[in-house]
Design a protein around this motif. Sequence first.
Motif, PDB file in Angstrom:
ATOM      1  N   TYR A   4       7.969   1.076  16.658  1.00  0.00           N
ATOM      2  CA  TYR A   4       6.845   0.591  16.195  1.00  0.00           C
ATOM      3  C   TYR A   4       5.849   0.342  17.441  1.00  0.00           C
ATOM      4  O   TYR A   4       4.732   0.349  17.180  1.00  0.00           O
ATOM      5  CB  TYR A   4       7.017  -0.940  15.658  1.00  0.00           C
ATOM      6  CG  TYR A   4       7.244  -1.745  16.486  1.00  0.00           C
ATOM      7  CD1 TYR A   4       6.836  -2.593  17.489  1.00  0.00           C
ATOM      8  CD2 TYR A   4       8.989  -1.844  16.576  1.00  0.00           C
ATOM      9  CE1 TYR A   4       7.176  -3.369  18.430  1.00  0.00           C
ATOM     10  CE2 TYR A   4       9.436  -2.794  17.338  1.00  0.00           C
ATOM     11  CZ  TYR A   4       8.798  -3.780  18.133  1.00  0.00           C
ATOM     12  OH  TYR A   4       9.514  -4.532  19.213  1.00  0.00           O
ATOM     13  N   TYR A   5       6.089   1.111  18.732  1.00  0.00           N
ATOM     14  CA  TYR A   5       5.475   1.224  19.831  1.00  0.00           C
ATOM     15  C   TYR A   5       5.547   2.338  20.533  1.00  0.00           C
ATOM     16  O   TYR A   5       6.847   2.894  20.454  1.00  0.00           O
ATOM     17  CB  TYR A   5       5.418  -0.047  20.406  1.00  0.00           C
ATOM     18  CG  TYR A   5       6.851  -0.179  21.170  1.00  0.00           C
ATOM     19  CD1 TYR A   5       7.013   0.006  22.351  1.00  0.00           C
ATOM     20  CD2 TYR A   5       7.834  -0.892  20.470  1.00  0.00           C
ATOM     21  CE1 TYR A   5       8.286  -0.357  23.125  1.00  0.00           C
ATOM     22  CE2 TYR A   5       9.265  -1.266  20.843  1.00  0.00           C
ATOM     23  CZ  TYR A   5       9.289  -0.796  22.514  1.00  0.00           C
ATOM     24  OH  TYR A   5      10.467  -0.959  23.041  1.00  0.00           O
ATOM     25  N   ASP A   6       4.623   2.636  21.465  1.00  0.00           N
ATOM     26  CA  ASP A   6       4.877   3.875  22.305  1.00  0.00           C
ATOM     27  C   ASP A   6       5.080   3.178  23.869  1.00  0.00           C
ATOM     28  O   ASP A   6       4.219   2.195  24.285  1.00  0.00           O
ATOM     29  CB  ASP A   6       3.680   4.659  22.345  1.00  0.00           C
ATOM     30  CG  ASP A   6       3.708   5.553  20.878  1.00  0.00           C
ATOM     31  OD1 ASP A   6       4.953   5.858  20.481  1.00  0.00           O
ATOM     32  OD2 ASP A   6       2.649   5.876  20.365  1.00  0.00           O
ATOM     33  N   ILE A   7       5.606   3.882  24.687  1.00  0.00           N
ATOM     34  CA  ILE A   7       5.379   3.526  26.130  1.00  0.00           C
ATOM     35  C   ILE A   7       4.397   4.601  26.903  1.00  0.00           C
ATOM     36  O   ILE A   7       4.863   5.625  26.633  1.00  0.00           O
ATOM     37  CB  ILE A   7       6.774   3.491  26.878  1.00  0.00           C
ATOM     38  CG1 ILE A   7       7.736   2.402  26.056  1.00  0.00           C
ATOM     39  CG2 ILE A   7       6.700   3.243  28.286  1.00  0.00           C
ATOM     40  CD1 ILE A   7       9.032   2.597  26.385  1.00  0.00           C
ATOM     41  N   ALA A   8       3.438   4.349  27.083  1.00  0.00           N
ATOM     42  CA  ALA A   8       2.307   5.234  27.579  1.00  0.00           C
ATOM     43  C   ALA A   8       1.645   4.606  28.806  1.00  0.00           C
ATOM     44  O   ALA A   8       0.505   4.977  28.979  1.00  0.00           O
ATOM     45  CB  ALA A   8       1.361   5.209  26.645  1.00  0.00           C
ATOM     46  N   ASP A   9       2.388   3.978  29.690  1.00  0.00           N
ATOM     47  CA  ASP A   9       1.744   3.475  30.986  1.00  0.00           C
ATOM     48  C   ASP A   9       1.941   4.112  31.986  1.00  0.00           C
ATOM     49  O   ASP A   9       1.608   3.816  33.185  1.00  0.00           O
ATOM     50  CB  ASP A   9       2.319   1.995  31.062  1.00  0.00           C
ATOM     51  CG  ASP A   9       3.669   1.673  31.200  1.00  0.00           C
ATOM     52  OD1 ASP A   9       4.321   2.835  31.367  1.00  0.00           O
ATOM     53  OD2 ASP A   9       4.198   0.678  31.333  1.00  0.00           O
ATOM     54  N   GLY A  10       2.787   5.402  31.917  1.00  0.00           N
ATOM     55  CA  GLY A  10       2.914   6.273  32.964  1.00  0.00           C
ATOM     56  C   GLY A  10       4.172   5.782  34.045  1.00  0.00           C
ATOM     57  O   GLY A  10       4.507   6.547  35.020  1.00  0.00           O
ATOM     58  N   LEU A  11       4.757   4.539  33.767  1.00  0.00           N
ATOM     59  CA  LEU A  11       5.963   4.289  34.679  1.00  0.00           C
ATOM     60  C   LEU A  11       7.238   4.857  34.254  1.00  0.00           C
ATOM     61  O   LEU A  11       7.185   5.578  32.996  1.00  0.00           O
ATOM     62  CB  LEU A  11       6.056   2.548  34.518  1.00  0.00           C
ATOM     63  CG  LEU A  11       4.866   1.818  34.740  1.00  0.00           C
ATOM     64  CD1 LEU A  11       5.371   0.377  34.394  1.00  0.00           C
ATOM     65  CD2 LEU A  11       4.731   2.010  36.461  1.00  0.00           C
ATOM     66  N   PRO A  12       8.057   4.989  35.130  1.00  0.00           N
ATOM     67  CA  PRO A  12       9.352   5.523  35.065  1.00  0.00           C
ATOM     68  C   PRO A  12      10.031   5.154  33.940  1.00  0.00           C
ATOM     69  O   PRO A  12      10.178   3.868  33.684  1.00  0.00           O
ATOM     70  CB  PRO A  12      10.240   5.400  36.298  1.00  0.00           C
ATOM     71  CG  PRO A  12       9.109   5.065  37.320  1.00  0.00           C
ATOM     72  CD  PRO A  12       8.115   4.268  36.535  1.00  0.00           C
TER      73      PRO A  12
END
Length: 126
Positions: free
Chosen positions: A114-122
Motif C-alpha cells: 500500500y505504499y512506495d519507498i521513494a526517498d532515495g535512501l538505500p
Amino acid sequence: MHKGSCLCGAVTFEIEGDLSAPDACHCSKCRKHSGHFFASTDVARERLAIKGTENITWFQSSEKVRRGFCATCGSSLFWDPPHKDWIAIAMGAFDGPTGTRLNKHIFVADKGDYYDIADGLPQNQQ
C-alpha cells in the motif's frame, strides 16, 4: 539528553548523548508491531534510563528478539535483542527533535503493498 515516552506517559525514558541514524524496518513483524514500518535508533544500554518499567509488556517475537510496549496504552517502544549491548527505540516515542535523519530501509522485500519507498535512501532486501 533525549527524552521520550509512550502515549499515556506510564513509560518514560532518557538517553545520554547523540542518537545514531535511524533505519526503517519493513519486515512483516515490525509492520504488525507498529502498524506500519518501524523506524528506530539503536542505543547502548548503559546510556538508556527507563522509568515505569513495570508498565512495559515484553513479547518474545522470535528466538533472539523481544518487543516492548506500554501495557496501558499499547505504544510500541522497543525492539530488544537481550544478547546484544544495545536496544532499538521507536523514533515516534521521542519528545521533540532528535537531530537525526533516516539512514536506510531494511527488509524491503517484505514491505506492504500500500505504499512506495521513494526517498532515495538505500534499500536492503533483507
